[in-house]
Every structure is written in structure tokens, then in C-alpha cells.
Scaffold this active site. Structure first.
Site, PDB file in Angstrom:
ATOM      1  N   ASP A 107      27.138  23.559  -1.738  1.00 53.61           N
ATOM      2  CA  ASP A 107      28.298  23.214  -2.566  1.00 53.61           C
ATOM      3  C   ASP A 107      28.289  21.701  -2.780  1.00 53.61           C
ATOM      4  O   ASP A 107      28.565  20.928  -1.867  1.00 53.61           O
ATOM      5  CB  ASP A 107      29.575  23.660  -1.854  1.00 53.61           C
ATOM      6  CG  ASP A 107      30.844  23.283  -2.621  1.00 53.61           C
ATOM      7  OD1 ASP A 107      30.735  22.673  -3.705  1.00 53.61           O
ATOM      8  OD2 ASP A 107      31.939  23.582  -2.118  1.00 53.61           O
TER       9      ASP A 107
ATOM     10  N   HIS B 200       5.540  23.505   0.418  1.00 51.12           N
ATOM     11  CA  HIS B 200       5.811  24.270   1.633  1.00 51.12           C
ATOM     12  C   HIS B 200       5.249  23.572   2.872  1.00 51.12           C
ATOM     13  O   HIS B 200       5.735  23.794   3.997  1.00 51.12           O
ATOM     14  CB  HIS B 200       5.196  25.671   1.491  1.00 51.12           C
ATOM     15  CG  HIS B 200       5.883  26.728   2.292  1.00 51.12           C
ATOM     16  ND1 HIS B 200       6.268  26.554   3.605  1.00 51.12           N
ATOM     17  CD2 HIS B 200       6.260  27.993   1.957  1.00 51.12           C
ATOM     18  CE1 HIS B 200       6.842  27.667   4.048  1.00 51.12           C
ATOM     19  NE2 HIS B 200       6.863  28.541   3.067  1.00 51.12           N
TER      20      HIS B 200
END
Length: 444
Positions: free
Chosen positions: A391, A167
Site C-alpha cells: 500500500d 532472481h
């Protein structure tokens, strides 16, 4: 390496090959990537899984090769992810990008299908850990790669993409922009949002914390456990469940808050849900009336600064805000009381707040332990991050999930593909507390 366990009466296993290390296709930079003060505030690993149903469009083996090759190309733009975390003599962190090993990439094969895996919305850490790669025997975060990748091929032909990402390099929004860029390269199209790695605006403080001392201003203090909260988690197993709130339920909560307090002219979905969970969790954990209770949550600052962060900013563009009161104040006051507290905590995040927050972490070292989260509910909202949108050439992810959620954390996630489908909250509680929490949610 093979990891297996007994599920549903049968042996479910994931067999992993040895990791290979993916370097940027070409050396874009040979030096260090300095972390900002906001980056240093969140040193923890994000562990996520994305499920893809290929539906015969290609083989999972071919898909794995495409993803691997695209990773090498996208790391040219996001080169810090191939680096290693280091600490200087002051205990401040930076990323070393000189001749590092790169990103560990693991191929794995599961002996079961996606259908047998089931819903991954609610974390099942022992099961989901099979789908991410963590360097064996390494617990010190300074020794961990900043990112690892595992592609697990299912018996049905689909695959799981499991990622770990530190993070301190990127928040959820920036991390997902990286995954989308990776997917675009896999499809052979130009990057929609090229990354901006310049975080110099947060590199050093511009002013001293205003009005109060840093610990008072940001409430960086420990809360006494007068309600024996920790013992509840020790005595019982922690169970995780999800609760969905469609637009009708959210509208009812907003209406309730505004009817209780005429001063409330507007309520966001986040404020009413945060207030609802905070109050319900206090009740289910049976907090003593004088127990201090804190709600802590992140606020995206990209549009809150006088000079907004640039599109594609890759780093941490978040700060935390909080509200604190006693358990009795929370339970005895109407629902609108908690909603207004959340609203006020969001409103105070402005330019001065961010710069003060930034200055405070200028003097924080990794060697200083973080404050205890006793008596604290931490809310992380992913409702505006399209985690299933990447995608790679065969359609978007059919499922997305977090591998683990700490016991103090409640995750807000989209309840469906479209924003209009509402919000899902996911959290863990001791078994008896969860039973009570579920009863309260059923009454909403």
C-alpha cells in the site's frame, strides 16, 4: 517510445517516456555485494505487474512522483538493487555497487482504462510487456539492470506498477518484502521488516554433498525426450489458463489421497495439487510409458535450518527438490503414490540437504549451461506471499500478475485476498493438451 497493438477492434497503446535512473538518496555503501551459492542457482528475471485503482484519492501523476521519491529512499536499505551484475574470472557472480547508474525508472501513459485491460491473472506476454521496462537490445543478463520500474498511468486515473527484478538478488518472499518496504516509505512510516543483507552463511560450502554424487543427489541430469514433447509445443500454439481450487475441493483431494493410502495421515494443499497437476500434465502430453517424468519445485528453507534465517533476510532462501519416475508409474499407481512422492521430496530438505546443495553450487559457473527441462514440470508456489499487499498510500493492489510463465512452469497463486479462498494454478500447454487438461480439472 510508443508500443501499441490492435485489441478488441481498437488501438490500445502505451506511450513511454525515456528512462531516468534512480540512485539511493545517500550513499550507504561503496563496494561489492557478494552473491551466495543459492543466489547463483537462480539467474533469471522476475517480471510482475501490480494494478492500483486510485478512486480519486490522488492523481496518477502525483502517485508516480511519490513512488519515484520513495524508491530513492528505500534503495538506501536495499542498495544492491541499484548495482550491476558482474562475473569474476571463475564465472561466479557478484553485484558491483560502486558508482553505478542506479535503477531505470520509466513513466508511461496508456490510452485505455483498467477495465479495458481486464484480468491480469493469466499471463498475456505480448500485452503485459508494455507495462515493464526492459533495456532495448540487451539480451545478456550480465548487461541488464538488476531491477527496472515502470509506472503506467491509465485513462481512468489508476496506474500499473511494473517491475523486473533479477532472481539472483532475491527470491519471491524477499522481493515482496522490498516492495512492502518501498510502500511503507511512500506512506512515511518506519520499515516493518528492515532487510538483512548478510548471506555469509551460504557463501562457501561447509561439507561435501552427502551419500551420492551431486548430479545424482539433486538429479541435475537431462531427460531423454522419447515422447517428442518438444514437437507438441512447436506444432501448436501454447495457451495459458487458470484453475481455482477452493477449500472444499482441496479437502476432497486430501481425503482421496488418505483413503487410498492409510499411511498418509496428513496432506498439505501443496502436495495434493502438485501431485494432481503432475499426473494430469503427463496424461495430456501423452507421455510414452517409459518416458522419465520429473517434478521440480522450490522449498523455502527459512525455517528448515538448525539456525533459522533472520527475519528480513534479503536474498534467496530457497532450494529445489524433485521426484522422478516413469510416466507409466505415475499413471498406473493411485493418486496417493504421487502425493507421497511429493511429501518425501519435501521431507528430505533438511540442514544436510541445504548444505550439500550449497556446496554443489559453489563449483557452478554462469558459463555452464543449465540442464534441459524436457520431461520436467516446475512448480512455483506463491500462495504464502501476499503480492497484492503493498500500500503506497492509496490502498492495496487490486490485481497482481506475472508477465510471463515458461512452458515448463505451473504457478500456484492465492485464489483471492484471503488464504481461505483457496489456490489458483496457472499454466500453459499446447492447445489440444490444454483442452484435455481442462476436462480433467473439471472432473476434480
Amino acid at each position: 517510445m510508443e508500443v501499441s497493438n490492435q485489441e478488441n477492434g481498437g488501438l490500445i497503446s502505451v506511450k513511454s517516456l525515456e528512462p531516468i535512473f534512480i540512485q539511493p538518496e545517500k550513499k550507504p555503501y561503496n563496494g561489492t555485494h557478494l552473491l551466495s551459492n543459492l543466489d547463483r542457482a537462480v539467474v533469471a528475471m522476475m517480471k510482475t505487474i501490480y494494478i492500483y485503482n486510485l478512486d480519486g484519492k490522488t492523481s496518477s501523476e502525483a502517485a508516480c512522483d511519490v513512488i519515484k521519491q520513495a524508491l530513492s529512499k528505500v534503495l538506501v536499505y536495499y542498495y544492491p538493487l541499484a548495482g550491476r551484475l558482474k562475473s569474476n574470472s571463475d564465472g561466479k557472480l557478484f553485484v558491483e555497487c560502486i558508482d553505478t547508474e542506479g535503477v531505470p525508472f520509466v513513466e508511461a501513459i496508456a490510452n485505455f482504462s483498467i477495465v479495458e485491460l481486464g484480468d491480469i491473472t493469466v499471463p498475456d506476454t505480448p500485452k503485459f510487456e508494455k507495462f515493464i521496462y526492459e533495456v532495448p537490445g540487451v539480451e545478456n543478463i550480465l548487461e541488464m539492470p538488476l531491477m527496472t520500474v515502470q509506472v503506467t498511468r491509465f485513462k481512468c486515473g489508476g496506474f500499473a506498477l511494473g517491475l523486473t527484478m533479477n532472481h539472483c538478488v532475491a527470491d519471491g518472499k524477499a522481493g515482496m518484502e522490498f516492495v512492502n518496504s518501498w510502500a511503507e516509505i511512500a506512506r512515511g512510516v518506519p520499515l516493518t521488516t528492515p532487510p538483512v543483507l548478510d548471506n555469509s552463511m551460504f557463501m562457501s560450502g561447509k561439507r561435501s554433498p552427502l551419500d551420492k554424487s551431486p548430479t545424482e543427489k539433486f538429479n541435475i541430469v537431462d531427460i531423454s525426450d522419447v515422447s517428442n514433447l518438444e514437437s507438441q509445443y512447436q506444432k501448436e500454439n501454447t495457451v495459458y489458463k487458470s484453475f481455482s481450487f477452493d477449500q472444499n475441493k482441496l479437502a476432497e483431494l486430501k481425503k482421496k489421497a488418505m483413503e487410498e493410502d492409510e499411511g498418509l495421515k496428513y496432506c498439505s494443499s501443496f502436495t495434493v495439487l502438485a501431485a494432481l497437476v503432475w499426473r494430469a500434465r503427463n496424461q495430456t502430453l501423452k507421455m510414452e510409458p517409459h518416458q522419465k517424468s520429473r517434478l521440480l519445485f522450490t522449498v523455502d528453507i527459512r525455517s528448515k535450518l538448525n539456525t533459522p534465517l533472520p527475519k528480513g533476510f534479503f536474498g534467496n532462501g530457497i532450494v529445489t527438490s524433485e521426484c522422478t519416475c516413469t510416466a507409466s508409474e505415475l499413471s498406473e499407481n493411485p493418486f496417493s503414490f504421487a502425493v507421497k512422492m511429493v511429501q518425501n521430496a519435501i521431507k528430505k530438505v533438511n540442514e544436510d540437504y541445504v548444505q550439500s546443495y550449497n556446496d554443489f553450487f559453489e563449483n557452478i559457473s554462469i558459463t555452464i549451461p543449465p540442464p534441459s527441462l524436457t520431461g520436467t514440470l516446475v512448480i512455483t508456489s506463491w500462495t504464502r506471499i501476499a503480492f497484492n499487499s503493498a500500500d503506497f498510500g492509496w490502498g492495496e493492489a487490486s490485481q497482481f500478475g506475472s508477465v510471463e510463465i515458461p512452458k515448463e512452469v505451473c504457478l500456484f497463486s492465492p485464489a483471492g485476498i484471503k488464504e481461505t479462498e483457496g489456490v489458483m494454478l496457472i499454466l500453459g500447454l499446447p492447445v489440444s493438451a490444454m483442452n484435455t487438461f481442462q476436462e480433467l480439472m473439471n472432473k476434480v
